[in-house]
Scaffold this motif. Structure first.
Motif, PDB file in Angstrom:
ATOM      1  N   TYR A  89       0.902  -1.102   0.074  1.00 51.75           N
ATOM      2  CA  TYR A  89      -0.111  -0.019  -0.019  1.00 51.75           C
ATOM      3  C   TYR A  89       0.683   1.036  -0.182  1.00 51.75           C
TER       4      TYR A  89
ATOM      5  N   ILE B 214       2.986   2.694   2.008  1.00 47.15           N
ATOM      6  CA  ILE B 214       3.001   3.361   3.486  1.00 47.15           C
ATOM      7  C   ILE B 214       4.317   3.558   3.750  1.00 47.15           C
TER       8      ILE B 214
ATOM      9  N   CYS C 166      -4.497  11.356   3.874  1.00 48.11           N
ATOM     10  CA  CYS C 166      -5.425  10.439   2.956  1.00 48.11           C
ATOM     11  C   CYS C 166      -5.918  11.326   1.918  1.00 48.11           C
TER      12      CYS C 166
ATOM     13  N   ARG D 186      -3.456  10.545  -0.648  1.00 49.46           N
ATOM     14  CA  ARG D 186      -3.224   9.127  -1.200  1.00 49.46           C
ATOM     15  C   ARG D 186      -4.416   8.866  -1.778  1.00 49.46           C
ATOM     16  N   ALA D 187      -5.541   9.349  -1.667  1.00 48.79           N
ATOM     17  CA  ALA D 187      -6.905   9.020  -2.557  1.00 48.79           C
ATOM     18  C   ALA D 187      -7.103   9.869  -3.841  1.00 48.79           C
TER      19      ALA D 187
ATOM     20  N   THR E   3     -13.039   7.033  -1.149  1.00 50.36           N
ATOM     21  CA  THR E   3     -11.732   6.826  -1.207  1.00 50.36           C
ATOM     22  C   THR E   3     -11.004   7.433  -0.428  1.00 50.36           C
TER      23      THR E   3
ATOM     24  N   GLU F 229     -11.530   5.039   2.496  1.00 50.40           N
ATOM     25  CA  GLU F 229     -10.712   3.761   2.359  1.00 50.40           C
ATOM     26  C   GLU F 229      -8.917   3.977   2.750  1.00 50.40           C
ATOM     27  N   GLN F 230      -8.336   5.101   2.493  1.00 50.34           N
ATOM     28  CA  GLN F 230      -7.221   5.410   2.673  1.00 50.34           C
ATOM     29  C   GLN F 230      -6.845   5.329   4.314  1.00 50.34           C
TER      30      GLN F 230
ATOM     31  N   ILE G 207      -7.079   1.614   5.331  1.00 51.20           N
ATOM     32  CA  ILE G 207      -5.764   1.025   4.992  1.00 51.20           C
ATOM     33  C   ILE G 207      -4.413   1.584   5.821  1.00 51.20           C
TER      34      ILE G 207
ATOM     35  N   ARG H  19      -7.383  -6.535   1.763  1.00 54.36           N
ATOM     36  CA  ARG H  19      -6.778  -5.976   2.485  1.00 54.36           C
ATOM     37  C   ARG H  19      -6.468  -6.874   3.630  1.00 54.36           C
TER      38      ARG H  19
ATOM     39  N   VAL I 246      -7.809  -1.678  -4.515  1.00 53.60           N
ATOM     40  CA  VAL I 246      -8.583  -1.031  -3.439  1.00 53.60           C
ATOM     41  C   VAL I 246      -9.882  -1.123  -4.122  1.00 53.60           C
TER      42      VAL I 246
END
Length: 754
Positions: free
Chosen positions: A556, A558, A583, A586-587, A601, A604-605, A608, A665, A730
């Motif tokens: 992912y 990170i 976030c 990243r989205a 989106t 979801e980040q 994650i 995930r 994703v």
């Protein structure tokens, strides 16, 4: 769009849907329930229009404190009516004609004596947490804590005429607190009592018992006219008389048996035989067309079933008659309902196999079913909803179909753990009952990072807190319960997001254990305001302690050490704002997207980065699945295959793709932990499983498996994926999802499907 505008739009939609159901549904019970929904949604709209109901607030009903349980509908909308208000309950009317008078009665010496008797016997139940308030007053006065008792009365007294503060007297039920159930015997009995005969099954039964024998007689009649392969070639003496008798019998049967209409269809074989018979008995002759149809009907029927009276025909009819003789399910349901009537309607059923045993001789005397008839699986399935046992027993028996259902049972277990810190048995029973009643409280729709009302905010719980004696044993028990529930959730539902009710139980148990852990809920994309509470930053940092430089972090992309440090407790400062921006970045939300899909989106980040509580369970609680992390990864991949196979069957496929991504995930998390061992053999196993999957599943999942394998081997995703065509999976997107076939027309539908 403002909260009240969003709320009004949603409410009008729910009202319209309920109104249509109330007017058009064929079932009277469904119409009645829809009419009640119409009434309640109308209350919501009226309350919003008058200002009595405020959407998005912790105190949604004007004039009521936050601790008062509101009546809440789907979506978190309060109707404006307190759940513990409304008409007086039977146990109140037995004491007085007005709620205020009932309240006053229980403050007298006689009323206090009644409450103390209930406290000591445990012979009560709480439908709402407010019903514990006067019991708390009685306990405090008996314990000599007069100041807190009077303070509690001062706080709840202004609402004595509006809310029910008295418990419902009920016989004592001595029950092992580890034994839980989804539904009581009375609930499943009511469901079975409402069963009606199945029209299609009864039509089949009529066809087998009435029309098949008649059709056989008609076929035998026409076979008498056969010479070689020609039908209607010779007519033996008396044929027309017997044919006329059969036609008369047909008319009588058709008038008496109306379920099956196949014999009336002109192209069906029996209808063709009847038409030809009428032609002959009416003095006419068969046309060439009619003769051809007759010959085809006779030949095809004999070829398919055999000649009436032949061994193969007799064997077929015998099987059909035996199947038709099986009693209808609604009749067998009545047998089971009679058995359930002798059980405690509020409790679960320990001996489900006895309730679902074959019909006895005595039962056959009072029900139109033969002795020895087994109870069919559809009825046993309903009864199993009331199966009582430990949670792991219910999981093994398959009666907990989802993590949401598991979450419904957890309060029954957590209540005992939470109340264990109270040494007095009567107080411990009261606090456990209060906990269970409080957990039935439905969540409100809240905005601006407000949190739901907590148990400790209830005035009577706050007044009793000083009498709590939480020691090391209590904390250890709470931690053990939390760990066990986490393991049950992972073992039973390894590919599912922990639902918010379960997350709230995790949070409550961790507080009881003395641990301040960051449990994060799933956020609703349609009301997301673009901000995360400080606990999300803490949860992400905690995940980094476990996953820095892991497969999960590389998959992912990170950089856990670079995450912002958490804000100070109780504050939302620069760290939270930095997390919000991270976030969004990243989205890709910084590129001007907006709406529900864009919100999804971003959310979801955050899931994650935090692993949505998985790291907290594994790292801080010490949860380990029964089959280890590698075994859980394999089970999760099997679920990924299963969910992916549903994409084409779902009219809203993007919701299924999100479920695939959430399960994926979990899979990446499991194989990233040290306890999973070398992930490369697992990837090889995934490729082997994928090779035997249906083509549509292979097409959709191959890029994800390839991408994961590439990362496991040490690679990283680029903007275009991986050299071998791997893709990062994703769930949310503001455009066309790569798991959908090109040109499928799903672009932009996430907002509609959410």
């Amino acid at each position: 769009m403002k909260n009240d505008e969003v709320g009004a739009t949603y409410t009008r939609g729910q009202l319209a849907s309920a109104f249509v159901t109330a007017l058009t549904h064929e079932d009277a019970g469904t119409r009645a329930r829809a009419e009640e929904r119409v009434r309640r949604w109308s209350q919501v709209l009226a309350g919003m229009a008058s200002g009595r109901v405020t959407v998005g607030s912790r105190t949604p009903v004007a004039g009521l404190p936050a601790w008062a349980t509101p009546q809440v509908l789907r979506g978190g909308f309060a109707t404006g009516t307190p759940a513990a208000g409304g008409s007086m309950r039977p146990h109140e009317t037995a004491v007085g004609s007005e709620r205020g008078a009932v309240f006053a009665h229980y403050l007298t010496d006689a009323g206090q004596a009644e409450l103390c008797t209930l406290l000591d016997s445990g012979g009560y139940r709480l439908e709402f947490p407010e019903q514990a308030a006067l019991l708390a007053v009685a306990w405090l006065l008996r314990a000599g804590d007069r100041a807190r008792a009077l303070g509690l009365l001062d706080e709840i007294g202004p609402f004595a005429s509006r809310l029910c503060f008295t418990p419902v007297p009920d016989p004592v039920r001595r029950q092992d607190p580890s034994v839980v159930w989804r539904a009581g015997a009375g609930e499943v009995g009511a469901a079975l009592a409402g069963r009606r005969e199945n029209a299609r099954v009864e039509a089949m039964r009529e066809a087998v018992t009435v029309w098949n024998p008649f059709a056989d007689q008609m076929l035998a009649l026409w076979l008498e006219t056969r010479a070689g392969h020609a039908v209607a070639a010779v007519f033996p003496p008396g044929w027309e008389g017997r044919a006329g008798d059969l036609l008369d019998r047909y008319e009588a049967l058709a008038a008496a048996h109306t379920r099956c209409g196949k014999h009336r269809r002109p192209k069906e074989n029996l209808a063709i035989l009847l038409a030809a018979t009428r032609d002959i008995t009416g003095g006419g002759r068969l046309t060439d067309r009619r003769r051809g149809m007759l010959r085809h009907a006779v030949d095809s029927t004999v070829a398919r079933r055999g000649r009436p009276g032949s061994p193969e025909h007799a064997a077929l009819r015998l099987v059909q008659v035996r199947e038709a003789a099986i009693p209808a399910h609604h009749l067998l349901a009545r047998v089971v309902v009679a058995r359930l009537s002798g059980l405690d309607p509020e409790a679960g059923i320990r001996q489900v196999h006895e309730v679902c045993g074959p019909v006895t001789e005595a039962e056959a005397d009072t029900h139109p079913v033969p002795a020895g008839t087994p109870v069919p699986e559809p009825i046993r399935r309903v009864v199993r909803r009331a199966m009582a046992g430990r949670v792991d027993e219910l999981l093994d028996a398959g009666v907990l179909p989802s993590a949401e259902v598991l979450a419904e049972l957890v309060p029954q277990l957590a209540a005992e753990t939470s109340a264990a810190a109270y040494s007095d048995p009567a107080l411990r029973t009261l606090m456990a009952a209060t906990y269970r009643a409080f957990r039935n409280r439905r969540s409100l729709l809240l905005v601006d990072l407000q949190h739901q009302v907590r148990l400790t905010e209830l005035p009577w719980v706050r007044a009793l807190r000083p009498h709590r004696e939480a020691g090391d044993d209590t904390r250890r028990e709470a931690h053990a319960t939390l760990r066990r529930l986490g393991e049950l959730a992972l073992d039973g539902f390894p590919a599912t997001l922990p639902p918010n009710p379960l997350v709230r139980e995790f949070a409550a148990l961790s507080r009881e254990s003395g641990a301040d852990l960051p449990w994060v809920e799933e956020l609703a994309a349609d009301i997301f305001m673009g901000r995360f509470s400080p606990k999300f930053v803490r949860a992400a940092r905690l995940a980094g302690e476990l996953l820095t430089d892991s497969v999960y972090a590389r998959y992912y992309d990170i950089d856990y050490p670079a995450l912002p440090e958490p804000d100070e407790p109780g504050e939302r400062g620069s760290s939270s704002a930095a997390f919000d921006a991270l976030c969004r970045g990243r989205a890709g939300a910084a590129r001007g997207h907006s709406g529900v899909a864009a919100n999804g989106t971003v959310i979801e980040q955050a899931q994650i980065l935090t692993t949505h509580n998985l790291a907290t369970l594994a790292h801080s609680v010490g949860v380990t699945p029964a089959d280890g992390w590698a075994g859980t990864a394999r089970r999760t991949f099997a679920m990924v295959l299963r969910i992916t196979s549903r994409i084409d069957r779902n009219p809203r496929p993007l919701t299924t793709i999100k479920d695939v991504a959430y399960a994926w995930r979990h899979l990446v998390f499991c194989l990233s932990l040290p306890g999973a061992g070398d992930p490369r053999p697992l990837i090889e196993g995934f490729h082997a499983d994928l090779a035997t999957a249906p083509e549509a599943v292979r097409t959709r999942l191959s890029p994800a498996v390839t991408g994961l394998g590439y990362v496991v081997a040490g690679g990283r995703f680029s903007a275009g994926g991986t050299p071998a065509g791997g893709r990062r999976l994703v769930g949310w997107t503001t455009g066309q999802h790569w798991m959908r076939e090109p040109g499928s027309g799903d672009r932009g539908r996430l907002a509609v499907e959410y």
